[in-house]
Design an enzyme around this catalytic site. Structure first.
Site, PDB file in Angstrom:
ATOM      1  N   LYS A  34     -13.928 -34.113  -4.659  1.00 30.07           N
ATOM      2  CA  LYS A  34     -12.629 -34.020  -5.329  1.00 30.07           C
ATOM      3  C   LYS A  34     -11.855 -35.337  -5.290  1.00 30.07           C
ATOM      4  O   LYS A  34     -10.680 -35.382  -5.628  1.00 30.07           O
ATOM      5  CB  LYS A  34     -11.796 -32.916  -4.675  1.00 30.07           C
ATOM      6  N   CYS A  35     -12.513 -36.403  -4.920  1.00 28.02           N
ATOM      7  CA  CYS A  35     -11.884 -37.725  -4.813  1.00 28.02           C
ATOM      8  C   CYS A  35     -11.753 -38.361  -6.194  1.00 28.02           C
ATOM      9  O   CYS A  35     -12.569 -38.128  -7.088  1.00 28.02           O
ATOM     10  CB  CYS A  35     -12.749 -38.606  -3.905  1.00 28.02           C
ATOM     11  N   GLY A  36     -10.738 -39.180  -6.360  1.00 25.49           N
ATOM     12  CA  GLY A  36     -10.576 -39.928  -7.608  1.00 25.49           C
ATOM     13  C   GLY A  36     -11.732 -40.882  -7.870  1.00 25.49           C
ATOM     14  O   GLY A  36     -11.953 -41.304  -9.008  1.00 25.49           O
ATOM     15  N   LEU A  37     -12.495 -41.214  -6.829  1.00 21.41           N
ATOM     16  CA  LEU A  37     -13.661 -42.091  -6.989  1.00 21.41           C
ATOM     17  C   LEU A  37     -14.943 -41.302  -7.264  1.00 21.41           C
ATOM     18  O   LEU A  37     -16.009 -41.896  -7.413  1.00 21.41           O
ATOM     19  CB  LEU A  37     -13.849 -42.948  -5.728  1.00 21.41           C
ATOM     20  N   ALA A  38     -14.858 -39.978  -7.350  1.00 19.75           N
ATOM     21  CA  ALA A  38     -16.043 -39.138  -7.560  1.00 19.75           C
ATOM     22  C   ALA A  38     -16.861 -39.505  -8.794  1.00 19.75           C
ATOM     23  O   ALA A  38     -18.081 -39.321  -8.782  1.00 19.75           O
ATOM     24  CB  ALA A  38     -15.653 -37.659  -7.590  1.00 19.75           C
TER      25      ALA A  38
END
Length: 157
Positions: A34-38
């Site tokens: 769920k990370c913005g870097l996913a």
């Protein structure tokens, strides 16, 4: 010591000795669905597809230590990665990368390649490049896109 001296777990908690990857360069990454870097999962998958037949092993280790950006259920994690990013490289059981409960593999990785200001991992998608002999040769910041690691990977194949 090398990375081959450690044991990790598959999502089903089955042990995997890192020596199973002996003789192959590895890109070891702490991930978070769920990370913005996913979206980096796509780049990691591309590296896996491009260089996997030449020996590269991309290994994902879900971690929930940074703003709780991972599912509680590891099955949801692996399903999410497969459905949304086409991930087919090995994903492992959720681990801790910092603190008292740091997984021994990540303790080793951090001690071999410290970050800019300290050895602690600052965020999801910190990447460690390991050569065919199990030596940690480079550490990459979370914001380093996988395609920027490609030349370093090629030099190890």
């Amino acid at each position: 010591m090398t990375v081959y001296d450690y044991t990790v777990q598959k999502p089903n908690r089955e042990d995997v000795k890192m020596e199973a990857f002996k003789g192959k360069p590895m890109l070891i990454v702490n991930t978070a669905s769920k990370c913005g870097l996913a979206p980096q999962f796509e780049g990691l998958q591309k590296l896996h597809e491009t260089y996997g037949d030449k020996g590269l092993q991309v290994l994902g280790f879900p971690c929930d230590q940074f703003n709780n950006q991972e599912f509680d259920d590891i099955e949801k994690t692996t399903e999410h990665c497969q459905i949304n990013y086409g991930v087919s490289f090995p994903m492992f059981a959720k681990i801790k990368v910092n603190g008292k409960e740091t997984h021994p593999l990540f303790d080793y990785l951090k001690n071999q390649q410290k970050g800019l200001l300290s050895k602690e991992i600052k965020w999801n998608f910190t990447k460690f490049l390991v050569d065919k002999e199990g030596n940690v040769v480079k550490r990459y910041a979370p914001t380093t896109p996988p395609d920027k690691i490609e030349e370093d990977i090629k030099s190890l194949l």
